[in-house]
Scaffold this active site. Structure first.
Site, short mmCIF file in Angstrom:
data_model
loop_
_atom_site.label_atom_id
_atom_site.label_comp_id
_atom_site.label_asym_id
_atom_site.label_seq_id
_atom_site.Cartn_x
_atom_site.Cartn_y
_atom_site.Cartn_z
N SER A 237 0.79 -1.23 0.00
CA SER A 237 0.00 0.00 0.00
C SER A 237 0.82 1.28 0.00
CB SER A 237 -0.96 0.01 1.20
OG SER A 237 -2.04 -0.86 0.96
N GLY B 21 3.91 9.47 6.58
CA GLY B 21 4.49 8.27 5.99
C GLY B 21 3.42 7.34 5.49
N GLY C 77 3.94 -11.68 2.15
CA GLY C 77 5.18 -11.92 2.85
C GLY C 77 6.22 -10.82 2.73
#
Length: 390
Positions: free
Chosen positions: A86, A327, A334
């Site tokens: 993301s 941020g 994984g």
């Protein structure tokens, strides 16, 4: 970063050129200590491989640890690329804001002005969803709508068509509702406005001007580089390579697939810290647009689960007991990434990992990150995000 800047193994730096004075030198980062600490933490928390990059005083320093794939034993290097999940949303948000700044999009225009085919089950709610609300996760759209629309250049158009009548989590504009669906809609808007695919637009308008040569969006592009493999397993045990390198369809790009080195990710943050200017002086965004992206749009009522105090236009916003920062986090199969920026200290830190107890490594490293640059005024405080001194 000026030409002629060099770090030695002890963290001493020297520079020839315009950096306040013609020639200067100093001691900022203990490179050997940071390398040893990264190695220690990855071993302790069963992280197969990691790459860490720190921006301080306009210079990027990077470290790598472990292996990219436990099965092959290929070593992680600072030029290795990782899936960032993301964190891709920051790239899409920056791209959208370039189009807003150029006058090709309006933040408060309904999405249907650009995408007449966009619709929900509720026509009134459909009209209330704007580009600003998509960027700030206040559109009310749900987070996940998984749909493989194929590998073609029309994958986002097909995704938006398939997402018709996707349910709302809440009324538009009423609360934060983190939505990957919304960022795919933004990706399709980029395509309609630019006449390019999202991948092409990102490369032409953002990656190339920033000189991000180790950043890409398609799996076949990653084959040119040392690419990290995700690993899965039980907590506290060494994880095994994931069954697949990438399980996301091409249409996941705008919300979930940008592949990069930690250094390149930090250079994107550097542009935002520098008021929209790339390392070579190219202006990518105006100072006003950069500031607007960091301005709080909505508070996050659950400040612990997602480690967020609020959201701007793309950026996750943090308040570390009075020290503000921004941020984003990301995850794929994984692989886990973390980016934190502290404007008052001119510091940005990026950590990319490929499995294991990645969040524990992140928490420890960010607790010890550089707390001050030569211009910073950041005081030691405790951060709810990771227990770090901000």
């Amino acid at each position: 970063m000026p030409n002629g800047t060099n770090f030695d193994e002890k963290g001493n730096w020297s520079v020839e050129g315009a950096w306040g004075t013609r020639n200067s030198a100093g001691r900022k980062l203990d490179l050997a200590r940071w390398q040893a600490r990264l190695d220690q933490l990855c071993t302790e928390h069963h992280v197969p491989g990691a790459s860490l990059a720190v921006l301080v005083d306009e210079a990027v320093q990077a470290w790598a640890s472990g292996v990219l794939h436990r099965g092959t034993g290929v070593e992680t290097t600072t030029d290795s690329v990782f899936q960032m999940g993301s964190i891709a949303k920051i790239y899409t948000a920056t791209l959208v804001m370039q189009l807003v700044e150029s006058g090709r999009l309006e933040l408060d225009a309904p999405v249907t002005d650009v995408l007449p085919e966009f619709s929900l089950g509720d026509p009134e709610a459909t009209r209330m969803i704007t580009i600003r609300r998509l960027l700030s996760h206040t559109s009310g759209l749900t987070c996940d709508f998984n749909h493989d629309s194929g590998r073609g250049d029309d994958c986002l158009a097909k995704y938006v068509e398939a997402a018709k009548d996707v349910a709302l989590d809440c009324p538009p504009g009423s609360a934060i509702s983190y939505s990957s669906v919304g960022y795919n809609v933004l990706g399709r808007i980029v395509e309609v406005v630019t006449g390019k695919t999202w991948d092409e637009a990102l490369k032409d308008l953002l990656l190339t001007p920033l000189g991000l040569t180790h950043t890409m969006t398609l799996p076949e592009e990653a084959l040119r580089f040392r690419a990290a493999m995700g690993h899965l397993g039980e907590p506290g045990q060494d994880p095994a390579p994931a069954p697949e390198w990438d399980m996301m369809p091409r249409s996941a790009g705008p919300y979930g697939r940008v592949i990069a080195t930690a250094g390149d990710l930090t250079r994107l943050a550097r542009m935002h810290l520098a008021g929209g200017v790339a390392e070579d002086g190219t202006r990518v965004l105006s100072e006003e647009t950069v500031a607007l992206m960091q301005r709080r749009v909505v508070d996050c009522p659950d400040k612990w689960t997602v480690s967020s105090d609020g959201w701007g236009l793309g950026w996750t916003l943090y308040d570390w007991n009075g020290v503000e920062g921004y941020g984003h986090d990301g995850a794929s199969i994984g692989q886990y990434g973390y980016l934190r920026v502290v404007p008052s200290a001119d510091v940005a830190v990026a950590l990319l990992t490929n499995g294991g107890g990645a969040r524990e490594v992140y928490a420890a490293l960010y607790r010890e990150r550089p707390r001050r640059s030569t211009r910073g005024r950041c005081r030691p405080r405790t951060c709810r995000d990771c227990g770090a001194a901000a």
